[in-house]
Write a protein that holds these residues in place. Structure first.
Motif, PDB file in Angstrom:
ATOM      1  N   ALA A   1       5.735  -9.219  -2.756  1.00 24.39           N
ATOM      2  CA  ALA A   1       4.845  -8.737  -3.953  1.00 24.39           C
ATOM      3  C   ALA A   1       3.698  -9.503  -4.162  1.00 24.39           C
ATOM      4  O   ALA A   1       2.373  -9.024  -4.617  1.00 24.39           O
ATOM      5  CB  ALA A   1       5.507  -9.137  -5.169  1.00 24.39           C
TER       6      ALA A   1
ATOM      7  N   CYS B   1       1.134  -7.984  -1.725  1.00 26.30           N
ATOM      8  CA  CYS B   1       0.578  -6.632  -2.090  1.00 26.30           C
ATOM      9  C   CYS B   1      -0.348  -6.872  -3.148  1.00 26.30           C
ATOM     10  O   CYS B   1      -1.378  -5.870  -3.348  1.00 26.30           O
ATOM     11  CB  CYS B   1       1.810  -5.761  -2.556  1.00 26.30           C
ATOM     12  SG  CYS B   1       1.341  -4.194  -3.108  1.00 26.30           S
ATOM     13  N   SER B   2      -0.229  -7.758  -4.166  1.00 28.89           N
ATOM     14  CA  SER B   2      -0.889  -8.023  -5.166  1.00 28.89           C
ATOM     15  C   SER B   2      -2.305  -8.656  -4.602  1.00 28.89           C
ATOM     16  O   SER B   2      -3.399  -8.166  -4.995  1.00 28.89           O
ATOM     17  CB  SER B   2      -0.422  -9.361  -6.126  1.00 28.89           C
ATOM     18  OG  SER B   2      -1.376  -9.608  -7.138  1.00 28.89           O
TER      19      SER B   2
ATOM     20  N   TYR C   1      -4.079  -5.391  -3.207  1.00 27.75           N
ATOM     21  CA  TYR C   1      -4.623  -4.756  -4.183  1.00 27.75           C
ATOM     22  C   TYR C   1      -5.993  -5.010  -4.866  1.00 27.75           C
ATOM     23  O   TYR C   1      -6.772  -4.548  -5.036  1.00 27.75           O
ATOM     24  CB  TYR C   1      -3.544  -4.508  -5.300  1.00 27.75           C
ATOM     25  CG  TYR C   1      -3.983  -3.701  -6.616  1.00 27.75           C
ATOM     26  CD1 TYR C   1      -3.723  -2.409  -6.556  1.00 27.75           C
ATOM     27  CD2 TYR C   1      -4.395  -4.477  -7.804  1.00 27.75           C
ATOM     28  CE1 TYR C   1      -4.328  -1.625  -7.653  1.00 27.75           C
ATOM     29  CE2 TYR C   1      -4.858  -3.602  -8.861  1.00 27.75           C
ATOM     30  CZ  TYR C   1      -4.604  -2.342  -8.698  1.00 27.75           C
ATOM     31  OH  TYR C   1      -5.038  -1.432  -9.736  1.00 27.75           O
TER      32      TYR C   1
ATOM     33  N   TRP D   1      -1.634   0.235  -9.848  1.00 30.44           N
ATOM     34  CA  TRP D   1      -0.931  -0.700  -9.223  1.00 30.44           C
ATOM     35  C   TRP D   1       0.420  -0.125  -8.617  1.00 30.44           C
ATOM     36  O   TRP D   1       0.645  -0.388  -7.388  1.00 30.44           O
ATOM     37  CB  TRP D   1      -0.627  -1.863 -10.147  1.00 30.44           C
ATOM     38  CG  TRP D   1       0.507  -2.583  -9.912  1.00 30.44           C
ATOM     39  CD1 TRP D   1       1.896  -2.485 -10.203  1.00 30.44           C
ATOM     40  CD2 TRP D   1       0.390  -3.734  -8.603  1.00 30.44           C
ATOM     41  NE1 TRP D   1       2.421  -3.733  -9.567  1.00 30.44           N
ATOM     42  CE2 TRP D   1       1.791  -4.280  -8.776  1.00 30.44           C
ATOM     43  CE3 TRP D   1      -0.467  -3.940  -7.750  1.00 30.44           C
ATOM     44  CZ2 TRP D   1       2.281  -5.191  -7.638  1.00 30.44           C
ATOM     45  CZ3 TRP D   1      -0.125  -4.853  -6.787  1.00 30.44           C
ATOM     46  CH2 TRP D   1       1.167  -5.518  -6.713  1.00 30.44           C
ATOM     47  N   ASN D   2       1.167   0.789  -9.238  1.00 30.70           N
ATOM     48  CA  ASN D   2       2.323   1.223  -8.751  1.00 30.70           C
ATOM     49  C   ASN D   2       2.319   1.935  -7.647  1.00 30.70           C
ATOM     50  O   ASN D   2       3.116   2.105  -6.706  1.00 30.70           O
ATOM     51  CB  ASN D   2       3.230   1.775 -10.072  1.00 30.70           C
ATOM     52  CG  ASN D   2       3.912   0.864 -10.816  1.00 30.70           C
ATOM     53  OD1 ASN D   2       4.358  -0.290 -10.356  1.00 30.70           O
ATOM     54  ND2 ASN D   2       4.190   1.080 -12.152  1.00 30.70           N
TER      55      ASN D   2
ATOM     56  N   ARG E   1       1.219   0.145  -4.741  1.00 33.42           N
ATOM     57  CA  ARG E   1       2.270  -0.764  -4.303  1.00 33.42           C
ATOM     58  C   ARG E   1       3.414   0.216  -3.309  1.00 33.42           C
ATOM     59  O   ARG E   1       3.603  -0.340  -2.228  1.00 33.42           O
ATOM     60  CB  ARG E   1       3.187  -1.123  -5.289  1.00 33.42           C
ATOM     61  CG  ARG E   1       4.289  -2.033  -4.899  1.00 33.42           C
ATOM     62  CD  ARG E   1       4.829  -2.783  -6.146  1.00 33.42           C
ATOM     63  NE  ARG E   1       5.168  -1.883  -7.162  1.00 33.42           N
ATOM     64  CZ  ARG E   1       6.417  -1.372  -7.377  1.00 33.42           C
ATOM     65  NH1 ARG E   1       7.023  -1.476  -6.416  1.00 33.42           N
ATOM     66  NH2 ARG E   1       6.475  -0.358  -8.251  1.00 33.42           N
TER      67      ARG E   1
ATOM     68  N   CYS F   1       1.954  -0.776   0.601  1.00 34.40           N
ATOM     69  CA  CYS F   1       2.770  -2.072   0.577  1.00 34.40           C
ATOM     70  C   CYS F   1       4.103  -1.806   1.032  1.00 34.40           C
ATOM     71  O   CYS F   1       4.728  -2.749   1.247  1.00 34.40           O
ATOM     72  CB  CYS F   1       2.750  -2.806  -0.529  1.00 34.40           C
ATOM     73  SG  CYS F   1       0.993  -3.306  -1.254  1.00 34.40           S
TER      74      CYS F   1
ATOM     75  N   ALA G   1       0.005  -9.291 -10.896  1.00 33.38           N
ATOM     76  CA  ALA G   1       1.074  -8.142 -10.714  1.00 33.38           C
ATOM     77  C   ALA G   1       1.610  -7.904 -12.114  1.00 33.38           C
ATOM     78  O   ALA G   1       2.110  -6.746 -12.300  1.00 33.38           O
ATOM     79  CB  ALA G   1       1.984  -8.538  -9.762  1.00 33.38           C
TER      80      ALA G   1
END
Length: 390
Positions: free
Chosen positions: A94, A97-98, A101, A115-116, A119, A123, A149
């Motif tokens: 997480a 990935c954040s 992003y 975001w979703n 992800r 990711c 996140a």
């Protein structure tokens, strides 16, 4: 001669066995390298990591490893390499990935991706992490990636909303819509305003998120009414749309300085005065004033006005008024039935509330013809009650 032939046959057998032996499948590290090479070259053809691994890394697959001879590795190196293969197959954490992003957002390469969606697509298994940012030096900084996140706090979102409002970039967006779209996971907070120096100032951000108090909303409503900007909006509609979370209070209108100024069209209607009275009552700012005293001092009512009329929510029913002995003045309008609003009440109480509501309307329209709410021989209440009963 026999020995020479035996040697030739033995060599052929060894060669045959070597050629017949199946090639080994690729290791996870080799397959991951091959996958990323195909991804960079744009030749994945929509394959996911697992699909690629089964199709391209099994027996007979060729690795895209470097042509240099493999470096001799220690047991520790082997363990670390094995762990990296599993990490590649699992995808990014997480936090990684954040970070990726935020890097894409800063570089302007998100292309509208939320975001979703990011992800799931960037990711997942086989993805590579963005460059690791400088290590946070404090506990608060270390938590920033996780906060990104999760999205912004209520206070951060309120600050961002107010900044957008001040900059004129809301584009008609209301608080709840702004909160969902601009403060969700992956959002960044607006610049922190100067720290509040008093307890009241420190609470301002939270107050903005909660909305205006009843008193502030009533003041704003009266100011809009005086300015002629209500556009037909009633109190309850105004309260819901203009005093909700994120709203700012209107400036306090100047108080009427003379009796004439209070009565030259700037006085409040009975309905508006009742709303103002209720707001003052709710905020404990009546200062002991009763309805009629409040109406005269705060709503521009004449000193000679009717003192017998109660506030809408303070009218109590005990019994029907005396039957009238006089006729109603011309032009006075009476209801013909109990209002639907009070249909669930006892008949006598329903008649009283219906008559009081119509009295207010006649008062505002200046059609009472001198009638008071209660007076000898038949005030508005007794005349109205008699008509409803008949």
């Amino acid at each position: 001669m026999l020995i020479h032939r035996l040697a030739i046959l033995t060599g052929l057998a060894v060669t045959t066995l070597f050629l017949a032996a199946p090639a080994n499948a690729l290791t996870m590290a080799e397959c991951s390298t091959k996958y990323n090479a195909a991804k960079d070259a744009g030749t994945l053809g929509g394959q996911t990591w697992n699909q690629f691994r089964k199709a391209e890394c099994g027996t007979e697959a060729a690795a895209t490893t470097d042509t240099k001879p493999a470096k001799k590795t220690t047991k520790t190196d082997t363990k670390a390499a094995a762990a990296s293969d599993d990490d590649a197959a699992k995808g990014l954490t997480a936090k990684e990935c954040s970070t990726k992003y935020q890097a894409a957002k800063a570089a302007g390469t998100l292309n509208g991706m939320k975001w979703n969606d990011f992800r799931k697509t960037e990711c997942a298994a086989g993805a590579t992490a963005a460059a690791e940012p400088a290590k946070a030096t404090t506990k608060a900084a270390a938590a920033s990636d996780d906060d990104a996140a999760k999205g912004l706090t209520a206070k951060e979102c309120s600050t961002k909303y107010q900044a957008a409002k001040a900059a004129g970039t809301l584009n008609g967006m209301k608080w709840n819509d702004f909160r969902k779209t601009e403060c969700a996971a992956g959002a960044t907070a607006a610049a922190e305003p100067a720290k509040a120096t008093t307890k009241a100032a420190a609470a301002s951000d939270d107050d903005a998120a909660k909305g205006l108090t009843a008193k502030e909303c009533s003041t704003k409503y009266q100011a809009a009414k005086a300015a002629g900007t209500l556009n037909g909006m009633k109190w309850n509609d105004f309260r819901k749309t203009e005093c909700a979370a994120g709203a700012t209070a209107a400036a306090e209108p100047a108080k009427a300085t003379t009796k004439a100024a209070a009565e030259d069209g700037k006085g409040l209607s009975m309905a508006d005065c009742s709303a103002k009275y209720q707001a003052a009552k709710a905020s404990n700012s009546l200062g002991g004033k009763k309805w009629n005293d409040f109406r005269k001092s705060e709503c521009g009512a004449s000193a000679s006005d009717d003192d017998t009329v109660p506030a809408a929510d303070e009218a109590t029913y005990t019994s029907d008024p005396q039957k009238p002995t006089v006729a109603a003045p011309g032009g006075v309008k009476f209801p013909t039935a109990i209002s639907k609003k009070f249909a669930g009440e006892a008949p006598g109480k329903g008649r009283m509330h219906t008559c009081l509501e119509r009295y207010y309307a006649n008062k505002d329209a200046n059609t009472l013809g001198g009638l008071k709410w209660i007076q000898k021989g038949g005030g508005f209440y007794s005349l109205c009650n008699a008509k409803l009963k008949s």
